[in-house]
Design a protein around this motif. Structure first.
Motif, PDB file in Angstrom:
ATOM      1  N   ASN A 206       0.842  -1.190   0.000  1.00 51.47           N
ATOM      2  CA  ASN A 206       0.000   0.000   0.000  1.00 51.47           C
ATOM      3  C   ASN A 206       0.882   1.248   0.000  1.00 51.47           C
ATOM      4  O   ASN A 206       1.694   1.426   0.912  1.00 51.47           O
ATOM      5  CB  ASN A 206      -0.879  -0.028   1.255  1.00 51.47           C
ATOM      6  CG  ASN A 206      -2.028   0.938   1.186  1.00 51.47           C
ATOM      7  OD1 ASN A 206      -1.907   2.026   0.654  1.00 51.47           O
ATOM      8  ND2 ASN A 206      -3.155   0.553   1.739  1.00 51.47           N
TER       9      ASN A 206
ATOM     10  N   GLY B  62      -4.635   1.610   7.110  1.00 50.62           N
ATOM     11  CA  GLY B  62      -4.911   0.794   5.939  1.00 50.62           C
ATOM     12  C   GLY B  62      -5.362  -0.606   6.301  1.00 50.62           C
ATOM     13  O   GLY B  62      -5.191  -1.050   7.441  1.00 50.62           O
TER      14      GLY B  62
ATOM     15  N   SER C 167      -5.562  -4.752   4.533  1.00 54.90           N
ATOM     16  CA  SER C 167      -5.140  -5.676   3.495  1.00 54.90           C
ATOM     17  C   SER C 167      -5.912  -6.980   3.689  1.00 54.90           C
ATOM     18  O   SER C 167      -5.935  -7.522   4.799  1.00 54.90           O
ATOM     19  CB  SER C 167      -3.635  -5.936   3.566  1.00 54.90           C
ATOM     20  OG  SER C 167      -3.238  -6.919   2.633  1.00 54.90           O
TER      21      SER C 167
ATOM     22  N   GLY D 228      -7.636  -7.481  -1.779  1.00 58.08           N
ATOM     23  CA  GLY D 228      -7.931  -6.055  -1.831  1.00 58.08           C
ATOM     24  C   GLY D 228      -7.148  -5.308  -0.765  1.00 58.08           C
ATOM     25  O   GLY D 228      -6.748  -5.877   0.257  1.00 58.08           O
ATOM     26  N   ARG D 229      -6.923  -4.023  -1.016  1.00 62.79           N
ATOM     27  CA  ARG D 229      -6.266  -3.142  -0.057  1.00 62.79           C
ATOM     28  C   ARG D 229      -6.961  -1.787  -0.066  1.00 62.79           C
ATOM     29  O   ARG D 229      -7.508  -1.363  -1.092  1.00 62.79           O
ATOM     30  CB  ARG D 229      -4.795  -2.934  -0.422  1.00 62.79           C
ATOM     31  CG  ARG D 229      -3.846  -4.035  -0.014  1.00 62.79           C
ATOM     32  CD  ARG D 229      -2.405  -3.586  -0.224  1.00 62.79           C
ATOM     33  NE  ARG D 229      -1.440  -4.538   0.302  1.00 62.79           N
ATOM     34  CZ  ARG D 229      -0.743  -5.394  -0.453  1.00 62.79           C
ATOM     35  NH1 ARG D 229      -0.939  -5.418  -1.762  1.00 62.79           N
ATOM     36  NH2 ARG D 229       0.131  -6.214   0.093  1.00 62.79           N
ATOM     37  N   PHE D 230      -6.894  -1.105   1.066  1.00 62.26           N
ATOM     38  CA  PHE D 230      -7.339   0.287   1.145  1.00 62.26           C
ATOM     39  C   PHE D 230      -6.425   1.013   2.118  1.00 62.26           C
ATOM     40  O   PHE D 230      -5.997   0.433   3.128  1.00 62.26           O
ATOM     41  CB  PHE D 230      -8.794   0.402   1.629  1.00 62.26           C
ATOM     42  CG  PHE D 230      -9.215   1.834   1.848  1.00 62.26           C
ATOM     43  CD1 PHE D 230      -9.581   2.629   0.778  1.00 62.26           C
ATOM     44  CD2 PHE D 230      -9.206   2.384   3.122  1.00 62.26           C
ATOM     45  CE1 PHE D 230      -9.942   3.954   0.974  1.00 62.26           C
ATOM     46  CE2 PHE D 230      -9.573   3.701   3.321  1.00 62.26           C
ATOM     47  CZ  PHE D 230      -9.940   4.491   2.248  1.00 62.26           C
TER      48      PHE D 230
ATOM     49  N   SER E 230      -5.417   5.262   3.693  1.00 62.84           N
ATOM     50  CA  SER E 230      -5.619   6.703   3.744  1.00 62.84           C
ATOM     51  C   SER E 230      -4.524   7.298   4.617  1.00 62.84           C
ATOM     52  O   SER E 230      -4.196   6.743   5.672  1.00 62.84           O
ATOM     53  CB  SER E 230      -7.006   7.024   4.311  1.00 62.84           C
ATOM     54  OG  SER E 230      -7.177   8.419   4.466  1.00 62.84           O
TER      55      SER E 230
ATOM     56  N   THR F  46      -5.515   8.893  -0.658  1.00 63.06           N
ATOM     57  CA  THR F  46      -6.175   7.597  -0.510  1.00 63.06           C
ATOM     58  C   THR F  46      -5.686   6.638  -1.590  1.00 63.06           C
ATOM     59  O   THR F  46      -5.210   7.053  -2.655  1.00 63.06           O
ATOM     60  CB  THR F  46      -7.707   7.707  -0.601  1.00 63.06           C
ATOM     61  OG1 THR F  46      -8.064   8.271  -1.868  1.00 63.06           O
ATOM     62  CG2 THR F  46      -8.258   8.568   0.525  1.00 63.06           C
TER      63      THR F  46
ATOM     64  N   TRP G  42      -6.642   2.425  -3.139  1.00 64.34           N
ATOM     65  CA  TRP G  42      -7.345   1.147  -3.041  1.00 64.34           C
ATOM     66  C   TRP G  42      -6.953   0.263  -4.217  1.00 64.34           C
ATOM     67  O   TRP G  42      -6.571   0.754  -5.284  1.00 64.34           O
ATOM     68  CB  TRP G  42      -8.862   1.331  -2.967  1.00 64.34           C
ATOM     69  CG  TRP G  42      -9.506   2.002  -4.143  1.00 64.34           C
ATOM     70  CD1 TRP G  42      -9.668   3.345  -4.329  1.00 64.34           C
ATOM     71  CD2 TRP G  42     -10.073   1.368  -5.297  1.00 64.34           C
ATOM     72  NE1 TRP G  42     -10.300   3.582  -5.530  1.00 64.34           N
ATOM     73  CE2 TRP G  42     -10.564   2.389  -6.133  1.00 64.34           C
ATOM     74  CE3 TRP G  42     -10.213   0.045  -5.688  1.00 64.34           C
ATOM     75  CZ2 TRP G  42     -11.177   2.122  -7.357  1.00 64.34           C
ATOM     76  CZ3 TRP G  42     -10.821  -0.237  -6.914  1.00 64.34           C
ATOM     77  CH2 TRP G  42     -11.302   0.806  -7.723  1.00 64.34           C
ATOM     78  N   SER G  43      -7.021  -1.024  -3.992  1.00 60.15           N
ATOM     79  CA  SER G  43      -6.731  -1.995  -5.054  1.00 60.15           C
ATOM     80  C   SER G  43      -7.572  -3.238  -4.834  1.00 60.15           C
ATOM     81  O   SER G  43      -7.925  -3.575  -3.701  1.00 60.15           O
ATOM     82  CB  SER G  43      -5.245  -2.359  -5.069  1.00 60.15           C
ATOM     83  OG  SER G  43      -4.871  -3.031  -3.882  1.00 60.15           O
ATOM     84  N   VAL G  44      -7.903  -3.912  -5.932  1.00 57.79           N
ATOM     85  CA  VAL G  44      -8.665  -5.164  -5.893  1.00 57.79           C
ATOM     86  C   VAL G  44      -8.138  -6.091  -6.974  1.00 57.79           C
ATOM     87  O   VAL G  44      -7.492  -5.645  -7.931  1.00 57.79           O
ATOM     88  CB  VAL G  44     -10.187  -4.939  -6.107  1.00 57.79           C
ATOM     89  CG1 VAL G  44     -10.795  -4.174  -4.952  1.00 57.79           C
ATOM     90  CG2 VAL G  44     -10.441  -4.221  -7.429  1.00 57.79           C
TER      91      VAL G  44
ATOM     92  N   THR H 129      -4.750   5.416  -6.980  1.00 62.14           N
ATOM     93  CA  THR H 129      -4.218   6.319  -5.954  1.00 62.14           C
ATOM     94  C   THR H 129      -4.753   7.718  -6.220  1.00 62.14           C
ATOM     95  O   THR H 129      -4.634   8.222  -7.337  1.00 62.14           O
ATOM     96  CB  THR H 129      -2.679   6.349  -5.981  1.00 62.14           C
ATOM     97  OG1 THR H 129      -2.176   5.007  -5.871  1.00 62.14           O
ATOM     98  CG2 THR H 129      -2.140   7.194  -4.838  1.00 62.14           C
TER      99      THR H 129
END
Length: 200
Positions: free
Chosen positions: A54, A134, A136, A149-151, A153, A163, A165-167, A190
């Motif tokens: 991240n 974050g 994971s 997935g990840r998020f 901030s 911020t 995020w990924s999927v 991003t």
């Protein structure tokens, strides 16, 4: 030109029947935090750094530090660490990067295992304390197909926050050419304070 660049050098010990592990030295904190079974290696999984860790972690280099991992073997694990985040800092307090994480290894009914991680970090390398948070997640739906997935901030120099995020998903075993092959698809975005955006 005559200099030695040392990436990692550390010592590790385990205590309390291997429930507590402590590592100290020049560390790469991404070896311990924000891990992901399907998106965690730039050589065998996704090439892009955005799908390896991240970006809101804010780690720019390895540094001298300590990491402790407490794993009571009940599905939960707790991690805490700190390091010097700038190589040119004169002392640790000028560039102190601290990070904490809670992990949960889940065995949901009807599904294979999944990992759920939540981390918090603080960095004062710019002279101001800036925090970030974050998550994971990687969850195998079957022995062949898994999601990730990840998020994240993080506080930025602007008034708003950055911020990320990924999927994506990963497929292995039955739908590959060779038994040890696997393939996947990932999307990452991003959003930087001020309006900049990167999609991958």
């Amino acid at each position: 030109q005559n200099e030695v660049n040392l990436r990692e050098a550390w010592l590790r010990t385990e205590l309390f029947s291997q429930k507590l592990a402590i590592s100290a030295g020049r560390l790469d904190l991404t070896n311990y935090f924000d891990r992901n079974a399907a998106a965690n290696d730039e050589t065998s999984q996704f090439v892009s750094d955005a799908l390896v860790n991240n970006p809101m972690l804010g780690l720019t280099s390895n540094g001298a530090g300590v990491v402790g991992v407490f794993d009571p073997k009940n599905g939960f694990a707790f991690k805490a660490g700190f390091q010097q985040s700038k190589n040119d800092a004169t002392n640790l307090s000028e560039s102190l990067y601290t990070l904490g994480e809670v992990d949960y290894l889940a065995h949901l009914p009807g599904l294979s295992e999944g990992n759920y991680r939540l981390w918090f970090r603080n960095d004062n390398s710019t002279g101001i304390n800036r925090g970030g948070v974050g998550v994971s997640v990687d969850q195998k739906l079957t022995n062949v197909f898994g999601l990730f997935g990840r998020f994240g901030s993080a506080e930025s120099e602007a008034a708003s926050r950055d911020t990320f995020w990924s999927v994506g998903f990963q497929i292995q075993h039955g739908v590959v050419f060779n038994p040890l092959d696997y393939w996947g698809f990932g999307y990452a975005q991003t959003d930087v304070a001020g309006g900049s955006r990167e999609r991958m």
